[in-house]
Motif scaffolding. Structure first.
Motif, PDB file in Angstrom:
ATOM      1  N   ALA A 146       0.833  -1.202   0.000  1.00 34.29           N
ATOM      2  CA  ALA A 146       0.000   0.000   0.000  1.00 34.29           C
ATOM      3  C   ALA A 146       0.867   1.252   0.000  1.00 34.29           C
ATOM      4  CB  ALA A 146      -0.922  -0.008   1.209  1.00 34.29           C
ATOM      5  N   ALA A 147       2.027   1.148   0.651  1.00 32.30           N
ATOM      6  CA  ALA A 147       2.900   2.316   0.757  1.00 32.30           C
ATOM      7  C   ALA A 147       3.974   2.359  -0.317  1.00 32.30           C
ATOM      8  CB  ALA A 147       3.562   2.339   2.135  1.00 32.30           C
ATOM      9  N   THR A 148       4.178   1.263  -1.013  1.00 29.90           N
ATOM     10  CA  THR A 148       5.302   1.228  -1.953  1.00 29.90           C
ATOM     11  C   THR A 148       4.876   1.278  -3.415  1.00 29.90           C
ATOM     12  OG1 THR A 148       5.360  -1.197  -1.949  1.00 29.90           O
ATOM     13  CG2 THR A 148       6.731  -0.069  -0.332  1.00 29.90           C
ATOM     14  N   LEU A 149       3.593   1.071  -3.683  1.00 26.35           N
ATOM     15  CA  LEU A 149       3.129   1.192  -5.068  1.00 26.35           C
ATOM     16  C   LEU A 149       3.251   2.641  -5.525  1.00 26.35           C
ATOM     17  CD1 LEU A 149      -0.220  -0.834  -5.164  1.00 26.35           C
ATOM     18  CD2 LEU A 149       2.006  -1.527  -6.038  1.00 26.35           C
ATOM     19  N   PRO A 150       3.450   2.843  -6.814  1.00 29.93           N
ATOM     20  CA  PRO A 150       3.352   4.219  -7.315  1.00 29.93           C
ATOM     21  C   PRO A 150       1.963   4.763  -6.958  1.00 29.93           C
ATOM     22  CG  PRO A 150       4.197   2.756  -9.022  1.00 29.93           C
ATOM     23  CD  PRO A 150       3.750   1.872  -7.877  1.00 29.93           C
ATOM     24  N   PRO A 151       1.873   5.977  -6.458  1.00 30.35           N
ATOM     25  CA  PRO A 151       0.575   6.489  -6.002  1.00 30.35           C
ATOM     26  C   PRO A 151      -0.388   6.695  -7.167  1.00 30.35           C
ATOM     27  CG  PRO A 151       2.222   8.227  -5.974  1.00 30.35           C
ATOM     28  CD  PRO A 151       2.949   6.957  -6.304  1.00 30.35           C
ATOM     29  N   PRO A 152      -1.695   6.742  -6.866  1.00 30.40           N
ATOM     30  CA  PRO A 152      -2.668   6.982  -7.936  1.00 30.40           C
ATOM     31  C   PRO A 152      -2.483   8.356  -8.554  1.00 30.40           C
ATOM     32  CG  PRO A 152      -3.731   6.994  -5.769  1.00 30.40           C
ATOM     33  CD  PRO A 152      -2.319   6.561  -5.550  1.00 30.40           C
ATOM     34  N   ASP A 153      -2.676   8.424  -9.855  1.00 28.68           N
ATOM     35  CA  ASP A 153      -2.633   9.743 -10.499  1.00 28.68           C
ATOM     36  C   ASP A 153      -3.980  10.446 -10.296  1.00 28.68           C
ATOM     37  OD1 ASP A 153      -4.406   8.692 -12.376  1.00 28.68           O
ATOM     38  OD2 ASP A 153      -2.890   8.485 -13.943  1.00 28.68           O
ATOM     39  N   ALA A 154      -4.108  11.636 -10.816  1.00 23.58           N
ATOM     40  CA  ALA A 154      -5.306  12.433 -10.561  1.00 23.58           C
ATOM     41  C   ALA A 154      -6.561  11.755 -11.102  1.00 23.58           C
ATOM     42  CB  ALA A 154      -5.134  13.820 -11.172  1.00 23.58           C
ATOM     43  N   ASP A 155      -6.460  11.126 -12.263  1.00 28.37           N
ATOM     44  CA  ASP A 155      -7.638  10.489 -12.852  1.00 28.37           C
ATOM     45  C   ASP A 155      -8.088   9.283 -12.015  1.00 28.37           C
ATOM     46  OD1 ASP A 155      -7.713  12.320 -14.906  1.00 28.37           O
ATOM     47  OD2 ASP A 155      -6.594  11.033 -16.299  1.00 28.37           O
ATOM     48  N   GLU A 156      -7.125   8.468 -11.585  1.00 26.27           N
ATOM     49  CA  GLU A 156      -7.488   7.326 -10.740  1.00 26.27           C
ATOM     50  C   GLU A 156      -8.069   7.817  -9.418  1.00 26.27           C
ATOM     51  OE1 GLU A 156      -4.306   4.605  -9.773  1.00 26.27           O
ATOM     52  OE2 GLU A 156      -5.571   3.469  -8.392  1.00 26.27           O
ATOM     53  N   SER A 157      -7.456   8.818  -8.843  1.00 25.23           N
ATOM     54  CA  SER A 157      -7.941   9.334  -7.566  1.00 25.23           C
ATOM     55  C   SER A 157      -9.367   9.869  -7.698  1.00 25.23           C
ATOM     56  CB  SER A 157      -6.998  10.428  -7.063  1.00 25.23           C
ATOM     57  OG  SER A 157      -7.376  10.834  -5.770  1.00 25.23           O
ATOM     58  N   ALA A 158      -9.652  10.533  -8.792  1.00 26.37           N
ATOM     59  CA  ALA A 158     -11.006  11.057  -9.002  1.00 26.37           C
ATOM     60  C   ALA A 158     -12.012   9.921  -9.119  1.00 26.37           C
ATOM     61  CB  ALA A 158     -11.033  11.933 -10.252  1.00 26.37           C
ATOM     62  N   MET A 159     -11.651   8.864  -9.853  1.00 28.42           N
ATOM     63  CA  MET A 159     -12.571   7.744 -10.022  1.00 28.42           C
ATOM     64  C   MET A 159     -12.766   6.989  -8.714  1.00 28.42           C
ATOM     65  SD  MET A 159     -14.651   6.096 -11.873  1.00 28.42           S
ATOM     66  CE  MET A 159     -14.363   7.154 -13.298  1.00 28.42           C
ATOM     67  N   LEU A 160     -11.765   6.982  -7.863  1.00 28.40           N
ATOM     68  CA  LEU A 160     -11.887   6.290  -6.576  1.00 28.40           C
ATOM     69  C   LEU A 160     -12.957   6.916  -5.689  1.00 28.40           C
ATOM     70  CD1 LEU A 160      -8.146   5.491  -5.821  1.00 28.40           C
ATOM     71  CD2 LEU A 160     -10.003   3.813  -5.872  1.00 28.40           C
ATOM     72  N   ASP A 161     -13.338   8.135  -5.981  1.00 30.19           N
ATOM     73  CA  ASP A 161     -14.417   8.767  -5.210  1.00 30.19           C
ATOM     74  C   ASP A 161     -15.788   8.234  -5.609  1.00 30.19           C
ATOM     75  OD1 ASP A 161     -12.725  10.332  -3.687  1.00 30.19           O
ATOM     76  OD2 ASP A 161     -12.788  12.018  -5.096  1.00 30.19           O
ATOM     77  N   PHE A 162     -15.852   7.407  -6.657  1.00 32.39           N
ATOM     78  CA  PHE A 162     -17.138   6.920  -7.151  1.00 32.39           C
ATOM     79  C   PHE A 162     -17.266   5.396  -7.081  1.00 32.39           C
ATOM     80  CE2 PHE A 162     -16.531  11.074  -9.047  1.00 32.39           C
ATOM     81  CZ  PHE A 162     -17.766  11.675  -8.793  1.00 32.39           C
ATOM     82  N   THR A 163     -16.411   4.763  -6.316  1.00 32.42           N
ATOM     83  CA  THR A 163     -16.527   3.314  -6.179  1.00 32.42           C
ATOM     84  C   THR A 163     -17.743   2.962  -5.322  1.00 32.42           C
ATOM     85  OG1 THR A 163     -14.994   3.413  -4.327  1.00 32.42           O
ATOM     86  CG2 THR A 163     -14.068   2.854  -6.474  1.00 32.42           C
ATOM     87  N   ALA A 164     -18.294   1.768  -5.533  1.00 34.70           N
ATOM     88  CA  ALA A 164     -19.486   1.356  -4.784  1.00 34.70           C
ATOM     89  C   ALA A 164     -19.164   1.188  -3.300  1.00 34.70           C
ATOM     90  CB  ALA A 164     -20.028   0.057  -5.369  1.00 34.70           C
ATOM     91  N   ALA A 165     -18.047   0.539  -3.020  1.00 37.77           N
ATOM     92  CA  ALA A 165     -17.627   0.370  -1.629  1.00 37.77           C
ATOM     93  C   ALA A 165     -16.819   1.609  -1.224  1.00 37.77           C
ATOM     94  CB  ALA A 165     -16.778  -0.882  -1.484  1.00 37.77           C
ATOM     95  N   ALA A 166     -16.914   1.945   0.031  1.00 43.78           N
ATOM     96  CA  ALA A 166     -16.289   3.177   0.509  1.00 43.78           C
ATOM     97  C   ALA A 166     -14.789   3.208   0.231  1.00 43.78           C
ATOM     98  CB  ALA A 166     -16.530   3.326   2.005  1.00 43.78           C
ATOM     99  N   ARG A 167     -14.331   4.352  -0.219  1.00 41.57           N
ATOM    100  CA  ARG A 167     -12.900   4.543  -0.427  1.00 41.57           C
ATOM    101  C   ARG A 167     -12.184   4.562   0.912  1.00 41.57           C
ATOM    102  NH1 ARG A 167     -10.105   9.509  -3.883  1.00 41.57           N
ATOM    103  NH2 ARG A 167      -7.961   8.709  -3.738  1.00 41.57           N
ATOM    104  N   GLN A 168     -11.040   3.865   0.939  1.00 39.82           N
ATOM    105  CA  GLN A 168     -10.177   3.853   2.122  1.00 39.82           C
ATOM    106  C   GLN A 168      -8.815   4.403   1.704  1.00 39.82           C
ATOM    107  OE1 GLN A 168     -11.352   2.938   5.055  1.00 39.82           O
ATOM    108  NE2 GLN A 168     -13.318   2.110   4.331  1.00 39.82           N
ATOM    109  N   PRO A 169      -7.958   4.716   2.677  1.00 41.06           N
ATOM    110  CA  PRO A 169      -6.635   5.242   2.303  1.00 41.06           C
ATOM    111  C   PRO A 169      -5.840   4.305   1.400  1.00 41.06           C
ATOM    112  CG  PRO A 169      -7.063   5.652   4.620  1.00 41.06           C
ATOM    113  CD  PRO A 169      -8.189   4.772   4.130  1.00 41.06           C
ATOM    114  N   ASN A 170      -6.110   2.998   1.501  1.00 39.50           N
ATOM    115  CA  ASN A 170      -5.380   2.018   0.687  1.00 39.50           C
ATOM    116  C   ASN A 170      -6.175   1.580  -0.539  1.00 39.50           C
ATOM    117  OD1 ASN A 170      -7.284   0.637   2.225  1.00 39.50           O
ATOM    118  ND2 ASN A 170      -6.010  -1.188   2.412  1.00 39.50           N
ATOM    119  N   SER A 171      -7.207   2.316  -0.898  1.00 38.83           N
ATOM    120  CA  SER A 171      -7.988   1.966  -2.089  1.00 38.83           C
ATOM    121  C   SER A 171      -7.203   2.245  -3.356  1.00 38.83           C
ATOM    122  CB  SER A 171      -9.281   2.803  -2.136  1.00 38.83           C
ATOM    123  OG  SER A 171     -10.231   2.342  -1.223  1.00 38.83           O
TER     124      SER A 171
END
Ligand code: FES
Length: 109
Positions: free
Chosen positions: A60-85
């Motif tokens: 969770a801490a070593t993957l390349p972080p999500p870019d802006a587009d991925e981060s934006a889409m993570l706000d629309f997932t069915a299950a609640a977004r978590q810090p490690n989503s």
């Protein structure tokens, strides 16, 4: 190209252990193996949010972080977004991800 092992645990606790070629996305590897719980409706175009996973430590801490587009889409997932989503279509497997373990949400819709 090499092979790594990744682990996907469903909401009911069952874990699938996959041998994956590097260079593909985690979503592609999971779909190819018919892993239940990864829907990937958009086929990796970053428009559906149905390939949502929760990445366990340490990756969770070593993957390349999500870019802006991925981060934006993570706000629309069915299950609640978590810090490690993350969206598994955006995780491009490489040797550093040997042993990558993720939890799947109870539902992608
Ligand atoms: Fe649609 Fe990942 S497969 S956002």
């Amino acid at each position: 190209m090499s092979t790594i092992t990744v682990h996907l645990t469903s909401a009911d606790g069952a874990t699938t252990h996959l041998q994956c070629r590097t260079g593909q996305s985690l979503m592609e590897a999971a779909v190819a193996a018919n892993v239940a719980g990864i829907e990937a409706d958009c086929g990796g175009l970053l428009t559906c949010g149905t390939c949502h996973v929760y990445v366990r430590a340490p990756h969770a801490a070593t993957l390349p972080p999500p870019d802006a587009d991925e981060s934006a889409m993570l706000d629309f997932t069915a299950a609640a977004r978590q810090p490690n989503s993350r969206l598994s279509c955006q995780i491009r497997l490489d040797e550093s991800m040997q042993g990558l373990a993720v939890d799947l949400p109870a539902s992608q819709h």
